[in-house]
Design a protein around this motif. Structure first.
Motif, PDB file in Angstrom:
ATOM      1  N   VAL A 189       0.886  -1.170   0.000  1.00 16.82           N
ATOM      2  CA  VAL A 189       0.000   0.000   0.000  1.00 16.82           C
ATOM      3  C   VAL A 189       0.920   1.215   0.000  1.00 16.82           C
ATOM      4  CG1 VAL A 189      -1.840   1.211   1.217  1.00 16.82           C
ATOM      5  CG2 VAL A 189      -1.766  -1.282   1.249  1.00 16.82           C
TER       6      VAL A 189
ATOM      7  N   GLU B  23      -2.013   6.598  -2.477  1.00 18.04           N
ATOM      8  CA  GLU B  23      -3.430   6.771  -2.165  1.00 18.04           C
ATOM      9  C   GLU B  23      -4.325   5.850  -2.992  1.00 18.04           C
ATOM     10  OE1 GLU B  23      -4.700   8.424   0.203  1.00 18.04           O
ATOM     11  OE2 GLU B  23      -3.118   9.786   0.863  1.00 18.04           O
ATOM     12  N   ALA B  24      -3.958   5.637  -4.252  1.00 13.86           N
ATOM     13  CA  ALA B  24      -4.770   4.774  -5.105  1.00 13.86           C
ATOM     14  C   ALA B  24      -4.764   3.339  -4.577  1.00 13.86           C
ATOM     15  CB  ALA B  24      -4.248   4.815  -6.544  1.00 13.86           C
ATOM     16  N   ALA B  25      -3.594   2.874  -4.159  1.00 14.32           N
ATOM     17  CA  ALA B  25      -3.493   1.514  -3.616  1.00 14.32           C
ATOM     18  C   ALA B  25      -4.271   1.401  -2.307  1.00 14.32           C
ATOM     19  CB  ALA B  25      -2.025   1.152  -3.396  1.00 14.32           C
TER      20      ALA B  25
ATOM     21  N   ARG C  71      -6.968   3.180  -1.447  1.00 15.31           N
ATOM     22  CA  ARG C  71      -8.404   3.173  -1.754  1.00 15.31           C
ATOM     23  C   ARG C  71      -8.847   1.790  -2.235  1.00 15.31           C
ATOM     24  NH1 ARG C  71      -7.244   8.288  -3.979  1.00 15.31           N
ATOM     25  NH2 ARG C  71      -7.088   7.372  -6.076  1.00 15.31           N
ATOM     26  N   GLU C  72      -8.041   1.180  -3.094  1.00 14.80           N
ATOM     27  CA  GLU C  72      -8.388  -0.143  -3.624  1.00 14.80           C
ATOM     28  C   GLU C  72      -8.395  -1.184  -2.506  1.00 14.80           C
ATOM     29  OE1 GLU C  72      -7.866  -4.128  -5.084  1.00 14.80           O
ATOM     30  OE2 GLU C  72      -6.284  -3.009  -4.057  1.00 14.80           O
ATOM     31  N   ALA C  73      -7.394  -1.117  -1.615  1.00 15.73           N
ATOM     32  CA  ALA C  73      -7.328  -2.063  -0.500  1.00 15.73           C
ATOM     33  C   ALA C  73      -8.478  -1.841   0.480  1.00 15.73           C
ATOM     34  CB  ALA C  73      -5.983  -1.923   0.220  1.00 15.73           C
TER      35      ALA C  73
ATOM     36  N   GLU D 221     -11.466  -0.804  -0.276  1.00 14.55           N
ATOM     37  CA  GLU D 221     -12.675  -1.378  -0.867  1.00 14.55           C
ATOM     38  C   GLU D 221     -12.700  -2.891  -0.701  1.00 14.55           C
ATOM     39  OE1 GLU D 221     -15.482  -0.031  -2.052  1.00 14.55           O
ATOM     40  OE2 GLU D 221     -14.606   1.793  -1.213  1.00 14.55           O
ATOM     41  N   ARG D 222     -11.548  -3.517  -0.834  1.00 13.42           N
ATOM     42  CA  ARG D 222     -11.489  -4.968  -0.639  1.00 13.42           C
ATOM     43  C   ARG D 222     -11.789  -5.325   0.820  1.00 13.42           C
ATOM     44  NH1 ARG D 222      -6.451  -7.476  -1.530  1.00 13.42           N
ATOM     45  NH2 ARG D 222      -5.318  -5.503  -1.731  1.00 13.42           N
TER      46      ARG D 222
ATOM     47  N   ARG E 129     -13.650  -3.514   2.839  1.00 12.54           N
ATOM     48  CA  ARG E 129     -15.076  -3.244   3.050  1.00 12.54           C
ATOM     49  C   ARG E 129     -15.922  -4.438   2.597  1.00 12.54           C
ATOM     50  NH1 ARG E 129     -18.346   1.832   2.302  1.00 12.54           N
ATOM     51  NH2 ARG E 129     -16.506   2.799   1.373  1.00 12.54           N
TER      52      ARG E 129
END
Length: 241
Positions: free
Chosen positions: A26, A29-31, A33-35, A37-38, A40
């Motif tokens: 991580v 910031e993009a990584a 956000r993606e992590a 969501e996973r 969540r």
């Protein structure tokens, strides 16, 4: 005839073996956000509640070098404001802030920055390990997380919390989880409606539900904790607000 009394010997408990699930770092910031969501999707009810109070978790990335690790050591058991002030003085006095320069600095110079004796010893031990080749700080990112953690805690004054914070914020490891962190324990107590604050062992067990993204869960719990305390006006576990 009396039988001899046999006394049971109490063995010291073994430390739990640290394991970290591998995964992409991580690192931005993009990584994150993606992590997030996973995570969540993995634990939707809790994660949505954490985000509702704490907002999106901050990245809080640090340099993966001596200065980054030194900042973590400085921040141990002091408020965020105090740590920022002390580290600012250290950066201003020791230029550049590298292992070789710390090794040459006098105790008086380091103490003038506001460092405690324990932190001076830890920084000196770290600098010595790097200068003498016992610790390849730059190479830690290429190691398995377990090996990187072991290499760090082999340095006197660098404990499990420091090593996990380095893995989390300097190397961006997605599953690093500093279960001994007081604020993290308090956050888990509030978020999970526990009767008492979990210790490190219990929090490790609780965090199994978030693998392989325990590091992202930690960020969310810290953000949630700050959000709860900001609403109530109470001081945080580290003494800051």
């Amino acid at each position: 005839m009396h039988k001899p009394t046999v006394r049971a010997t109490r063995r010291a408990p073994r430390a739990a073996k640290r394991t970290y699930h591998p995964g992409p770092p991580v690192a931005d910031e993009a990584a994150l956000r993606e992590a997030a969501e996973r995570l969540r999707a993995k634990d939707p009810e809790l994660i949505e509640r954490l985000i509702a109070i704490g907002g999106a978790p901050p990245l809080r990335h640090r340099e993966a070098g001596f200065a980054g690790l030194a900042a973590i050591i400085v921040s141990q058991q002091v408020s965020t404001a105090s740590a920022t002030a002390i580290f600012g003085r250290l950066q201003a006095r020791i230029v550049p802030l590298e292992a070789a320069e710390i090794a040459k600095a006098t105790e008086e110079e380091l103490r003038a920055c506001g460092l405690s004796n324990a932190k001076i010893r830890a920084l000196r031990a770290l600098a010595e390990a790097i200068v003498e080749g016992g610790l390849d700080l730059k190479g830690l990112g290429s190691l398995d997380a377990e090996d990187a953690h072991r290499a760090l805690v082999a340095v006197k004054g660098v404990g499990p919390w420091t090593a996990d914070i380095f893995l989390l914020f300097c190397l961006g490891h997605p599953d690093a989880f500093p279960a001994g962190d007081l604020a993290l324990q308090e956050a888990a107590k509030l978020a999970l409606n526990l009767k008492r604050r979990p210790d490190a062992v219990r929090l490790e067990r609780i965090a199994e539900r978030w693998r392989p993204l325990r590091g992202v869960a930690a960020r969310m719990l810290w953000a949630y904790y700050r959000g709860v305390k900001a609403r109530s006006g109470m001081a945080l576990a580290d003494g800051s607000r």
